[in-house]
Design a protein around this motif. Sequence first.
Motif, PDB file in Angstrom:
ATOM      1  N   MET A   1       0.856  -1.182   0.000  1.00  0.00           N
ATOM      2  CA  MET A   1       0.000   0.000   0.000  1.00  0.00           C
ATOM      3  C   MET A   1       0.891   1.230   0.000  1.00  0.00           C
ATOM      4  SD  MET A   1      -2.799   1.002   2.850  1.00  0.00           S
ATOM      5  CE  MET A   1      -3.563   2.585   2.849  1.00  0.00           C
ATOM      6  N   LYS A   2       0.609   2.155  -0.879  1.00  0.00           N
ATOM      7  CA  LYS A   2       1.382   3.370  -0.956  1.00  0.00           C
ATOM      8  C   LYS A   2       0.453   4.555  -0.759  1.00  0.00           C
ATOM      9  CE  LYS A   2       5.003   1.525  -3.768  1.00  0.00           C
ATOM     10  NZ  LYS A   2       5.806   1.601  -4.933  1.00  0.00           N
ATOM     11  N   PRO A   3       0.271   4.969   0.480  1.00  0.00           N
ATOM     12  CA  PRO A   3      -0.625   6.093   0.729  1.00  0.00           C
ATOM     13  C   PRO A   3      -0.120   7.339   0.017  1.00  0.00           C
ATOM     14  CG  PRO A   3      -0.002   5.050   2.786  1.00  0.00           C
ATOM     15  CD  PRO A   3       0.833   4.457   1.705  1.00  0.00           C
ATOM     16  N   ASP A   4      -1.002   7.987  -0.701  1.00  0.00           N
ATOM     17  CA  ASP A   4      -0.629   9.234  -1.357  1.00  0.00           C
ATOM     18  C   ASP A   4      -1.782  10.214  -1.236  1.00  0.00           C
ATOM     19  OD1 ASP A   4      -1.033   8.024  -4.783  1.00  0.00           O
ATOM     20  OD2 ASP A   4      -2.395   8.030  -3.086  1.00  0.00           O
ATOM     21  N   HIS A   5      -2.267  10.360  -0.027  1.00  0.00           N
ATOM     22  CA  HIS A   5      -3.422  11.194   0.237  1.00  0.00           C
ATOM     23  C   HIS A   5      -3.127  12.682   0.091  1.00  0.00           C
ATOM     24  CE1 HIS A   5      -4.333   7.316   1.730  1.00  0.00           C
ATOM     25  NE2 HIS A   5      -5.474   7.644   2.271  1.00  0.00           N
ATOM     26  N   SER A   6      -1.859  13.062   0.224  1.00  0.00           N
ATOM     27  CA  SER A   6      -1.498  14.458   0.070  1.00  0.00           C
ATOM     28  C   SER A   6      -0.077  14.541  -0.445  1.00  0.00           C
ATOM     29  CB  SER A   6      -1.614  15.192   1.411  1.00  0.00           C
ATOM     30  OG  SER A   6      -0.506  14.897   2.226  1.00  0.00           O
ATOM     31  N   MET A   9       2.763  13.639   2.026  1.00  0.00           N
ATOM     32  CA  MET A   9       2.986  12.291   2.542  1.00  0.00           C
ATOM     33  C   MET A   9       4.130  11.619   1.804  1.00  0.00           C
ATOM     34  SD  MET A   9      -0.670  10.735   3.589  1.00  0.00           S
ATOM     35  CE  MET A   9       0.181   9.337   4.260  1.00  0.00           C
ATOM     36  N   LEU A  10       4.823  10.741   2.499  1.00  0.00           N
ATOM     37  CA  LEU A  10       5.955  10.018   1.948  1.00  0.00           C
ATOM     38  C   LEU A  10       5.493   8.744   1.265  1.00  0.00           C
ATOM     39  CD1 LEU A  10       8.253  10.218   5.092  1.00  0.00           C
ATOM     40  CD2 LEU A  10       8.423  11.607   3.040  1.00  0.00           C
ATOM     41  N   ASP A  11       6.264   8.297   0.263  1.00  0.00           N
ATOM     42  CA  ASP A  11       6.000   6.979  -0.288  1.00  0.00           C
ATOM     43  C   ASP A  11       6.777   5.959   0.548  1.00  0.00           C
ATOM     44  OD1 ASP A  11       8.691   6.746  -1.217  1.00  0.00           O
ATOM     45  OD2 ASP A  11       8.147   7.668  -3.121  1.00  0.00           O
ATOM     46  N   CYS A  12       6.556   4.689   0.303  1.00  0.00           N
ATOM     47  CA  CYS A  12       7.155   3.636   1.128  1.00  0.00           C
ATOM     48  C   CYS A  12       8.680   3.683   1.100  1.00  0.00           C
ATOM     49  CB  CYS A  12       6.675   2.266   0.656  1.00  0.00           C
ATOM     50  SG  CYS A  12       4.906   2.000   0.909  1.00  0.00           S
ATOM     51  N   GLY A  13       9.257   3.857  -0.067  1.00  0.00           N
ATOM     52  CA  GLY A  13      10.713   3.879  -0.175  1.00  0.00           C
ATOM     53  C   GLY A  13      11.329   5.003   0.637  1.00  0.00           C
ATOM     54  N   ARG A  14      10.782   6.182   0.518  1.00  0.00           N
ATOM     55  CA  ARG A  14      11.302   7.327   1.267  1.00  0.00           C
ATOM     56  C   ARG A  14      11.082   7.147   2.765  1.00  0.00           C
ATOM     57  NH1 ARG A  14       8.680  12.390  -1.001  1.00  0.00           N
ATOM     58  NH2 ARG A  14       9.780  13.331   0.725  1.00  0.00           N
ATOM     59  N   ALA A  15       9.926   6.596   3.125  1.00  0.00           N
ATOM     60  CA  ALA A  15       9.637   6.394   4.545  1.00  0.00           C
ATOM     61  C   ALA A  15      10.619   5.400   5.162  1.00  0.00           C
ATOM     62  CB  ALA A  15       8.199   5.906   4.728  1.00  0.00           C
ATOM     63  N   MET A  16      10.854   4.290   4.486  1.00  0.00           N
ATOM     64  CA  MET A  16      11.746   3.275   5.044  1.00  0.00           C
ATOM     65  C   MET A  16      13.207   3.724   5.007  1.00  0.00           C
ATOM     66  SD  MET A  16       9.869   0.947   6.350  1.00  0.00           S
ATOM     67  CE  MET A  16       8.923   2.381   6.881  1.00  0.00           C
ATOM     68  N   HIS A  38       2.672   8.068   7.700  1.00  0.00           N
ATOM     69  CA  HIS A  38       2.781   7.060   6.647  1.00  0.00           C
ATOM     70  C   HIS A  38       2.737   5.657   7.247  1.00  0.00           C
ATOM     71  CE1 HIS A  38       4.039   5.111   2.913  1.00  0.00           C
ATOM     72  NE2 HIS A  38       4.711   4.295   3.734  1.00  0.00           N
ATOM     73  N   ILE A  39       3.541   5.436   8.290  1.00  0.00           N
ATOM     74  CA  ILE A  39       3.622   4.113   8.909  1.00  0.00           C
ATOM     75  C   ILE A  39       2.269   3.686   9.471  1.00  0.00           C
ATOM     76  CG2 ILE A  39       4.645   2.865  10.859  1.00  0.00           C
ATOM     77  CD1 ILE A  39       7.242   4.514  10.237  1.00  0.00           C
ATOM     78  N   SER A  40       1.516   4.616  10.013  1.00  0.00           N
ATOM     79  CA  SER A  40       0.212   4.267  10.580  1.00  0.00           C
ATOM     80  C   SER A  40      -0.807   3.899   9.508  1.00  0.00           C
ATOM     81  CB  SER A  40      -0.322   5.404  11.449  1.00  0.00           C
ATOM     82  OG  SER A  40      -0.740   6.488  10.652  1.00  0.00           O
ATOM     83  N   LEU A  41      -0.614   4.402   8.288  1.00  0.00           N
ATOM     84  CA  LEU A  41      -1.565   4.138   7.210  1.00  0.00           C
ATOM     85  C   LEU A  41      -1.145   2.997   6.282  1.00  0.00           C
ATOM     86  CD1 LEU A  41      -2.347   7.825   6.183  1.00  0.00           C
ATOM     87  CD2 LEU A  41      -3.828   6.256   7.467  1.00  0.00           C
ATOM     88  N   CYS A  42       0.096   2.564   6.385  1.00  0.00           N
ATOM     89  CA  CYS A  42       0.636   1.572   5.447  1.00  0.00           C
ATOM     90  C   CYS A  42       0.958   0.282   6.201  1.00  0.00           C
ATOM     91  CB  CYS A  42       1.891   2.130   4.778  1.00  0.00           C
ATOM     92  SG  CYS A  42       2.657   0.969   3.627  1.00  0.00           S
ATOM     93  N   PRO A  43       0.182  -0.770   6.010  1.00  0.00           N
ATOM     94  CA  PRO A  43       0.404  -2.013   6.746  1.00  0.00           C
ATOM     95  C   PRO A  43       1.801  -2.612   6.531  1.00  0.00           C
ATOM     96  CG  PRO A  43      -1.705  -2.089   5.615  1.00  0.00           C
ATOM     97  CD  PRO A  43      -0.998  -0.849   5.142  1.00  0.00           C
ATOM     98  N   GLU A  44       2.319  -2.536   5.316  1.00  0.00           N
ATOM     99  CA  GLU A  44       3.645  -3.100   5.041  1.00  0.00           C
ATOM    100  C   GLU A  44       4.736  -2.333   5.779  1.00  0.00           C
ATOM    101  OE1 GLU A  44       3.350  -2.747   0.878  1.00  0.00           O
ATOM    102  OE2 GLU A  44       1.972  -4.436   0.727  1.00  0.00           O
TER     103      GLU A  44
END
Length: 89
Positions: A1-6, A9-16, A38-44
């Motif tokens: 899941m890649k939250p992009d609500h705004s 927000m960060l994508d998964c790669g940038r967040a990790m 991001h972490i709270s919205l992205c299960p992975e």
Amino acid sequence: MKPDHSPDMLDCGRAMAQLFDLLDGESTADTAQKLREHISLCPECFTHADFERRFLAAVQAARRKDGCPGALRAKVLEALQAEGFGGAS
């Protein structure tokens, strides 16, 4: 899941890529908030971040609990000095 609500927000790669800064308390307040969101919205990412957080906590607990036996510490320091790594104490 890649939250992009705004756009903020960060994508998964940038967040990790910034996860350890967050876990080490080295993120700015703004970045930490974005990472937590991001972490709270992205299960992975949540699963990965939770594992890393628990792993680091276990390592810290083990360091406090057992420490390094003196004889082992002396052997490690001796081996490091033999390899040219001086100044360890």
